[in-house]
Design an enzyme around this catalytic site. Structure first.
Site, mmCIF file in Angstrom:
data_model
loop_
_atom_site.group_PDB
_atom_site.id
_atom_site.type_symbol
_atom_site.label_atom_id
_atom_site.label_comp_id
_atom_site.label_asym_id
_atom_site.label_seq_id
_atom_site.Cartn_x
_atom_site.Cartn_y
_atom_site.Cartn_z
ATOM 1 N N CYS B 83 -11.386 63.807 -44.971
ATOM 2 C CA CYS B 83 -12.094 64.823 -45.766
ATOM 3 C C CYS B 83 -11.176 65.970 -46.169
ATOM 4 O O CYS B 83 -11.578 66.860 -46.912
ATOM 5 C CB CYS B 83 -13.290 65.366 -44.996
ATOM 6 N N CYS B 205 -26.635 69.579 -41.904
ATOM 7 C CA CYS B 205 -25.589 68.630 -42.325
ATOM 8 C C CYS B 205 -25.325 68.755 -43.821
ATOM 9 O O CYS B 205 -26.259 68.886 -44.612
ATOM 10 C CB CYS B 205 -26.042 67.196 -42.044
ATOM 11 N N SER B 206 -24.032 68.669 -44.205
ATOM 12 C CA SER B 206 -23.717 68.607 -45.630
ATOM 13 C C SER B 206 -24.166 67.242 -46.154
ATOM 14 O O SER B 206 -24.247 66.277 -45.407
ATOM 15 C CB SER B 206 -22.222 68.828 -45.856
ATOM 16 N N LYS B 329 -22.246 72.532 -47.452
ATOM 17 C CA LYS B 329 -23.673 72.400 -47.162
ATOM 18 C C LYS B 329 -24.529 72.542 -48.416
ATOM 19 O O LYS B 329 -25.432 71.735 -48.656
ATOM 20 C CB LYS B 329 -24.077 73.477 -46.129
ATOM 21 N N HIS B 333 -20.557 67.772 -50.875
ATOM 22 C CA HIS B 333 -19.309 67.396 -50.206
ATOM 23 C C HIS B 333 -18.846 65.999 -50.629
ATOM 24 O O HIS B 333 -18.883 65.062 -49.840
ATOM 25 C CB HIS B 333 -19.515 67.475 -48.679
#
Lengths: 384, 384
Positions: B83, B205-206, B329, B333
């Site tokens: 990431c 969570c994103s 978020k 992402h």
């Protein structure tokens, strides 16, 4: 360009069933550290050339993976450019030193291919091709067979010419303890081998291989105690072309090779005649014929007969030996490792440490690494 | 360090079902070229940040793939670091300019995730974790839930503190036309959302996202006509840690973030107090709490209450706004795009072009991009 190669190492290439990627990486990188007499703590960054760790191994954080495994918690990068991943990793490492961010870095080229079903490996390798090629079911032997057919039609190249590349590179590999193959080939063996994609036969194709190779590079800002073994990288050049063959202007050359070579000669301030030893990307026999012409060693259509006459073979070469390691065909082709191994071989040749396959009196060497069917080409020039 | 960002662009982030990776790349890169008033032919190299093109898309020659698609046949590289791929691509591009090899380059961060089954995406994302974590069935929400539990136990951080991060970042995202989410969240909504890995709930969570972002970078060797919009990159730093949580010395910090930040502050010659705006890697709400402490904005255990008090929120911030874009978020992402989008956002903020989410009077901004659970961290500092 003031980059020195101060350490090199390569594992044996081949079907290494009992060796993990972790063990391959350790052998290559720690081997290069030993060669350089440099402690691990001096390494400031790690550049990993690899193509298939995600598709075949499910691992896509490969820089950090190997930096942990090697016990060097330094900035770490995976560079991917299909079968040119190794060469691109070296180029990226060279630039990172020239930038002043890092002084001494390690480059690791690595691929583990034989743990997987050959069908899965072939599918994964098509990740180097265009979407049209992949979705229409083309394979890399098929794409290079097309290039071979065009060369045969345009220049009268023969299947015997193709076979001569395999025979030469297996001869060279027979002198290289780290090569995948040590058996000599005869023209009959090549001609009688299974057709893969006409006119390419099994023995025109490089194998599926495991292996890892490593380099330590440093800037002139760092003093090394082993200057006699220091070899300079004097050019590092990259070029791209279309991914797919259908989009190319011509199929008689790989334009990316020509452009990368032109840039590299200019950076190094040399001409092709100055080069005494070359490691080039012979993923298929036709690829060596194309590369010798695209690098400028021979005019278009003239390299095939020259190879057959022994003009680039150890012992009979006129002035330049090509693929003394055995090349991809004889030494093996773990894709991410190949571009790094080529430089390891040239360094050993320029140091005079190449044993039975030593090229005499080479002072300048060149490496040539290709991604896909010519979408990427990377050329490095080294000098002692 | 003398690198200017002369053009930026990002696509909308979100579930972009009808848009291909090719179209995303064109929108981002051509948008950045338009922004810079620079013609395509001036671009000398392309750096692509991407994690999953091989595992999800079967394509592993991504530099050449996009250089062909964009009509720029220049040296092209895919940089992978899970990431953190986008941030590493920027770092690599910066070094390539500092090296003198290239003067003006494009960086493309891109990921297309929603075309695949969520189970396949979750499996592929675990390619960022350690072998032990992957093979034991751990997931990233699970790993960050462990980090959250440790933080709660050590410092008394609460689930309401976690929720405050999501609420702030959704508020910021509601002001960002390119964000995936525009709905404001309430504390009740977060607290009542489905448990994913306790204490993390769905709204901690994103999301899984599609998107692409691009930058044009140039050296001071190149004169640009639009100097008023030029923003400088004054630091670019990378650090690594172990891939797996089990091997870490402590779980109350991400050491890689701390080390990358320390290097970056030193390169830029600033302290954390000089920074007016930050885009940081809030893949989960706990990650923002950790990052604010690891970057040095708050002492360990002190950031969670500060976030809840609005100290880093637009409109009520004391001196630094965090994740004005909405962060991972709220803005989304798409993993390879994230590290590039963060820089796009900081550039827009420093130029004063951030519209409703403009941070007033920021002169120095920071970006923070993480791979996996902290195996890689990348910090950039920008100044106008």
């Amino acid at each position: 360009m003031e980059i020195s190669v101060i350490g090199v190492a390569t594992t044996k290439f081949g079907e290494l069933w009992s060796v993990s990627p972790r063990a391959l990486a350790r052998e290559a990188v720690f081997g290069a550290l030993d060669d350089a007499h440099v402690p691990l703590k001096n390494i400031q960054a790690l550049f990993v050339g690899n193509m298939l760790s995600g598709m075949l191994g499910g691992q896509e954080h490969l820089g950090a993976f190997f930096s942990e495994e090697l016990g060097m918690q330094v900035p770490a990068f995976k560079i991917e450019g299909a079968c040119a991943s190794g060469g691109l990793a070296v180029h990226t490492a060279v630039n990172s030193i020239l930038s002043g961010q890092y002084d001494t870095v390690a480059v690791l080229g690595i691929e583990k291919m034989t743990d997987h079903r050959p069908e899965d490996v072939a599918t994964a390798l098509m990740g180097a091709g265009s979407e049209e090629e992949r979705t229409s079911g083309a394979t890399f032997p098929g794409l290079y067979a097309l290039l071979a057919r065009v060369h045969m039609k345009e220049f009268g190249t023969t299947v015997e010419n193709l076979a001569a590349v395999a025979i030469k590179n297996h001869y060279h590999a027979s002198l290289n303890p780290n090569a995948q193959f040590h058996a000599l080939l005869t023209i009959d063996q090549v001609m009688r081998s299974t057709a893969i994609a006409e006119p390419l036969k099994l023995l025109d194709c490089s194998p599926i291989s495991d292996g890892a190779s490593a380099l330590l590079l440093t800037s002139k800002r760092v003093k090394s105690q082993k200057s006699k073994d220091k070899i300079q990288i004097v050019a590092s050049a990259v070029a791209t072309d279309t991914l797919g063959l259908a989009q190319r202007e011509t199929l008689t050359e790989l334009k990316a090779t020509r452009e990368a070579a032109k840039k590299a000669y200019s950076q190094a301030g040399i001409t092709v005649g100055d080069i005494g030893v070359i490691e080039l990307h012979d993923c298929f026999t036709i690829a060596e014929i194309l590369a010798l012409e695209d690098l400028g060693l021979y005019k278009k259509g003239k390299s095939a007969e020259a190879i057959k006459r022994g003009e680039v073979t150890l012992g009979s070469a006129k002035h330049c030996v090509v693929n003394p390691s055995g090349g991809l065909k004889g030494c093996g082709h773990p894709v991410g490792a190949t571009g790094v191994k080529q430089i390891v071989e040239i360094v050993e040749q320029l140091r005079g440490n190449a044993g039975k396959r030593q090229v005499s009196e080479a002072r300048i060497g060149l490496t040539h690494n290709v991604g896909g069917s010519g979408g990427t080409a990377v050329v490095h020039i080294l000098a002692r």
